[in-house]
Motif scaffolding. Structure first.
Motif, PDB file in Angstrom:
ATOM      1  N   ARG A  38       0.832  -1.213   0.000  1.00  0.00           N
ATOM      2  CA  ARG A  38       0.000   0.000   0.000  1.00  0.00           C
ATOM      3  C   ARG A  38       0.861   1.256   0.000  1.00  0.00           C
ATOM      4  NH1 ARG A  38      -2.929  -3.003   3.654  1.00  0.00           N
ATOM      5  NH2 ARG A  38      -2.153  -1.835   5.439  1.00  0.00           N
ATOM      6  N   TYR A  39       2.007   1.199   0.666  1.00  0.00           N
ATOM      7  CA  TYR A  39       2.916   2.354   0.687  1.00  0.00           C
ATOM      8  C   TYR A  39       3.749   2.448  -0.590  1.00  0.00           C
ATOM      9  CZ  TYR A  39       1.882   3.092   5.628  1.00  0.00           C
ATOM     10  OH  TYR A  39       1.245   3.337   6.813  1.00  0.00           O
ATOM     11  N   GLY A  40       3.615   1.465  -1.481  1.00  0.00           N
ATOM     12  CA  GLY A  40       4.322   1.493  -2.753  1.00  0.00           C
ATOM     13  C   GLY A  40       5.804   1.173  -2.661  1.00  0.00           C
ATOM     14  N   ILE A  41       6.200   0.479  -1.578  1.00  0.00           N
ATOM     15  CA  ILE A  41       7.637   0.242  -1.391  1.00  0.00           C
ATOM     16  C   ILE A  41       8.053  -1.221  -1.546  1.00  0.00           C
ATOM     17  CG2 ILE A  41       7.968   2.305   0.016  1.00  0.00           C
ATOM     18  CD1 ILE A  41       7.922   0.631   2.502  1.00  0.00           C
ATOM     19  N   ALA A  42       7.102  -2.144  -1.569  1.00  0.00           N
ATOM     20  CA  ALA A  42       7.452  -3.565  -1.732  1.00  0.00           C
ATOM     21  C   ALA A  42       6.234  -4.342  -2.184  1.00  0.00           C
ATOM     22  CB  ALA A  42       7.984  -4.146  -0.430  1.00  0.00           C
ATOM     23  N   ARG A  43       6.483  -5.505  -2.760  1.00  0.00           N
ATOM     24  CA  ARG A  43       5.395  -6.416  -3.119  1.00  0.00           C
ATOM     25  C   ARG A  43       5.914  -7.842  -2.986  1.00  0.00           C
ATOM     26  NH1 ARG A  43       6.407  -8.269  -8.324  1.00  0.00           N
ATOM     27  NH2 ARG A  43       7.821  -6.972  -9.520  1.00  0.00           N
ATOM     28  N   LEU A  44       4.982  -8.759  -2.800  1.00  0.00           N
ATOM     29  CA  LEU A  44       5.357 -10.164  -2.698  1.00  0.00           C
ATOM     30  C   LEU A  44       5.322 -10.758  -4.097  1.00  0.00           C
ATOM     31  CD1 LEU A  44       6.132 -12.107  -0.452  1.00  0.00           C
ATOM     32  CD2 LEU A  44       3.742 -12.784  -0.279  1.00  0.00           C
TER      33      LEU A  44
END
Length: 199
Positions: A148-154
């Motif tokens: 949601r913060y745009g800093i990581a994804r799985l």
């Protein structure tokens, strides 16, 4: 005629609502990437009409940073956004930023993104914070917050053992030097109920 309406008339491609949605998405998602199909249009509109969006977000106490090299725009509040992060999310964000910096240092960045496997994340979490990585369900919840913060994804994978966290380039701007100092102070706060504490 509103400003967005005027732009829509001039463009003849985008509707007034497209301009409004682009601004809304940037505020809500913090980071928009040119490479993501669902945010590409919003990214392009914001870059093309940067002065208009700068003025709009300034009224909300936010500034826009554009990184054309990595293809993203970031909306950063003057009052840092992570003061809404839970303590557990704060800790994970700090570890991810450190891992990103480390991979950048040894040129292990692909398309601006750093790929971190679970073993690496677990080791870094323990080394940096002197604590165990949260259990799978809690960790997945925290990673959703990072998304949601745009800093990581799985990374989507069918094998849970081989899951990877993709640390996105926007982390450098979302977690700038001031934010890192604030986060570090918060992450070192005395432990009470880490699951519910917010910064």
């Amino acid at each position: 005629m509103s400003h967005w309406e005027r732009l829509a008339t001039q463009s003849q491609i985008h509707a007034e609502s497209d301009y409004q949605k682009a601004g809304y998405r940037l505020v809500m998602e913090h980071v928009l990437y040119a490479g993501d199909s669902r945010s590409r249009t919003a990214y392009e509109l914001i870059v093309r009409h940067r002065k208009d969006y700068d003025a709009l977000l300034a009224q909300l106490g936010m500034t826009i940073t554009h990184n054309p090299h990595m293809g993203y725009v970031v909306a950063t509040p003057s009052q840092y956004v992570a003061d809404k992060m839970r303590l557990s999310e704060t800790r994970l964000a700090l570890v991810l930023r450190r891992l990103y910096d480390d991979k950048m240092h040894v040129a292990e960045i692909v398309g601006g993104e750093a790929f971190v496997d679970m073993i690496e994340l677990e080791r870094a979490y323990k080394d940096l914070l002197n604590r165990e990585l949260p259990a799978s369900s809690a960790l997945n919840e925290q990673l959703q917050a990072m998304k949601r913060y745009g800093i990581a994804r799985l990374e989507d994978t069918h094998d849970e053992q081989r899951q990877q966290v993709v640390v996105r380039p926007g982390i450098v701007d979302v977690l700038g030097e001031t934010a890192l100092l604030q986060l570090a102070a918060h992450a070192n706060a005395p432990e009470e109920d880490a699951s519910d504490e917010t910064a």
